[in-house]
Design a protein around this motif. Structure first.
Motif, short mmCIF file in Angstrom:
data_model
loop_
_atom_site.label_atom_id
_atom_site.label_comp_id
_atom_site.label_asym_id
_atom_site.label_seq_id
_atom_site.Cartn_x
_atom_site.Cartn_y
_atom_site.Cartn_z
N VAL A 2 0.86 -1.18 0.00
CA VAL A 2 0.00 0.00 0.00
C VAL A 2 0.89 1.23 0.00
N GLN A 3 0.55 2.19 -0.82
CA GLN A 3 1.26 3.46 -0.85
C GLN A 3 0.31 4.53 -0.31
N LEU A 4 0.85 5.40 0.52
CA LEU A 4 0.07 6.49 1.11
C LEU A 4 0.73 7.81 0.75
N VAL A 5 -0.06 8.73 0.22
CA VAL A 5 0.46 10.03 -0.17
C VAL A 5 -0.37 11.12 0.51
N GLU A 6 0.31 11.91 1.34
CA GLU A 6 -0.35 12.99 2.05
C GLU A 6 -0.25 14.30 1.27
N SER A 7 -1.18 15.18 1.54
CA SER A 7 -1.13 16.53 0.98
C SER A 7 -1.92 17.45 1.90
N GLY A 8 -1.72 18.76 1.72
CA GLY A 8 -2.51 19.74 2.45
C GLY A 8 -1.79 20.47 3.56
N GLY A 9 -0.55 20.09 3.84
CA GLY A 9 0.18 20.79 4.88
C GLY A 9 0.58 22.18 4.43
N GLY A 10 1.10 22.96 5.38
CA GLY A 10 1.55 24.30 5.04
C GLY A 10 1.66 25.17 6.27
N LEU A 11 1.78 26.46 6.02
CA LEU A 11 1.90 27.46 7.07
C LEU A 11 0.54 28.11 7.30
N VAL A 12 0.14 28.19 8.54
CA VAL A 12 -1.14 28.80 8.89
C VAL A 12 -0.98 29.57 10.18
N GLN A 13 -1.75 30.64 10.32
CA GLN A 13 -1.70 31.42 11.55
C GLN A 13 -2.49 30.74 12.67
N PRO A 14 -2.14 31.03 13.91
CA PRO A 14 -2.93 30.48 15.02
C PRO A 14 -4.40 30.83 14.87
N GLY A 15 -5.24 29.85 15.15
CA GLY A 15 -6.68 30.03 14.97
C GLY A 15 -7.17 29.65 13.60
N GLY A 16 -6.26 29.41 12.68
CA GLY A 16 -6.64 29.07 11.31
C GLY A 16 -6.97 27.60 11.14
N SER A 17 -7.23 27.24 9.88
CA SER A 17 -7.64 25.87 9.56
C SER A 17 -6.83 25.32 8.40
N LEU A 18 -6.70 24.01 8.38
CA LEU A 18 -6.11 23.29 7.26
C LEU A 18 -6.83 21.96 7.13
N ARG A 19 -6.83 21.41 5.93
CA ARG A 19 -7.35 20.08 5.72
C ARG A 19 -6.28 19.23 5.06
N LEU A 20 -5.93 18.16 5.74
CA LEU A 20 -4.98 17.20 5.20
C LEU A 20 -5.73 16.08 4.49
N SER A 21 -5.11 15.57 3.43
CA SER A 21 -5.66 14.44 2.69
C SER A 21 -4.61 13.36 2.58
N CYS A 22 -5.07 12.13 2.56
CA CYS A 22 -4.16 10.99 2.37
C CYS A 22 -4.85 10.00 1.44
N LYS A 78 -12.86 6.69 -2.71
CA LYS A 78 -11.63 7.33 -3.18
C LYS A 78 -10.40 6.84 -2.43
N ASN A 79 -10.60 5.90 -1.49
CA ASN A 79 -9.49 5.41 -0.65
C ASN A 79 -8.72 6.57 -0.03
N THR A 80 -9.46 7.52 0.46
CA THR A 80 -8.87 8.74 0.99
C THR A 80 -9.36 9.01 2.40
N VAL A 81 -8.45 9.42 3.26
CA VAL A 81 -8.80 9.86 4.60
C VAL A 81 -8.41 11.32 4.74
N TYR A 82 -9.25 12.07 5.43
CA TYR A 82 -9.03 13.49 5.60
C TYR A 82 -8.88 13.83 7.08
N LEU A 83 -8.19 14.93 7.33
CA LEU A 83 -8.11 15.47 8.67
C LEU A 83 -8.39 16.96 8.58
N GLN A 84 -9.56 17.35 9.03
CA GLN A 84 -9.91 18.77 9.08
C GLN A 84 -9.42 19.31 10.41
N MET A 85 -8.55 20.30 10.33
CA MET A 85 -7.95 20.87 11.54
C MET A 85 -8.38 22.33 11.68
N ASN A 86 -9.11 22.61 12.72
CA ASN A 86 -9.59 23.96 13.00
C ASN A 86 -8.97 24.48 14.29
#
Length: 118
Positions: A2-22, A78-86
């Motif tokens: 199994v291969q896993l590929v993440e995306s969605g990281g980056g720089l965000v200010q405190p209080g902000g949001s990001l969504r990671l995908s795998c 889609k064989n995808t897992v997400y992480l919504q970070m708020n």
């Protein structure tokens, strides 16, 4: 395999949001658990959130430090897992790794960096 590929990281200010995908590819027909871990230099990798499959039911669990702020979800088609970070905090800064457990085999992605800073 199994291969896993993440995306969605980056720089965000405190209080902000990001969504990671795998996205999982390869032998993805079954799994026991799939989720996210994180690691900062000098510390052990820690569980952030995970979906555990029991029969036909998926159960989500979270680290206490992210409960109420992070949400894990899965799109099986889609064989995808997400992480919504708020409400991100500087202490959420880490490399986030996607993980999949299939039988007794652990699979890991290469990680995506999340930096929470003003």
């Amino acid at each position: 395999q199994v291969q896993l590929v993440e995306s969605g990281g980056g720089l965000v200010q405190p209080g902000g949001s990001l969504r990671l995908s795998c996205v999982a590819s390869g032998s993805v027909y079954s799994f026991n658990a799939m989720g996210w871990y994180r690691q900062v230099p000098g510390k052990e990798r820690e569980l952030v959130a995970r979906i555990t499959k029991v029969g036909t039911t998926n159960y989500a669990n979270y680290a206490d430090s992210v409960k109420g702020r992070f949400t894990i979800s899965m799109d099986s088609a889609k064989n995808t897992v997400y992480l919504q970070m708020n409400s991100l905090k500087p202490e959420d800064t880490a490399v986030y790794y996607c993980h999949r457990l299939a039988g007794s085999i652990n699979y890991w992605g290469k990680g995506t960096l999340v930096t929470v800073s003003s």
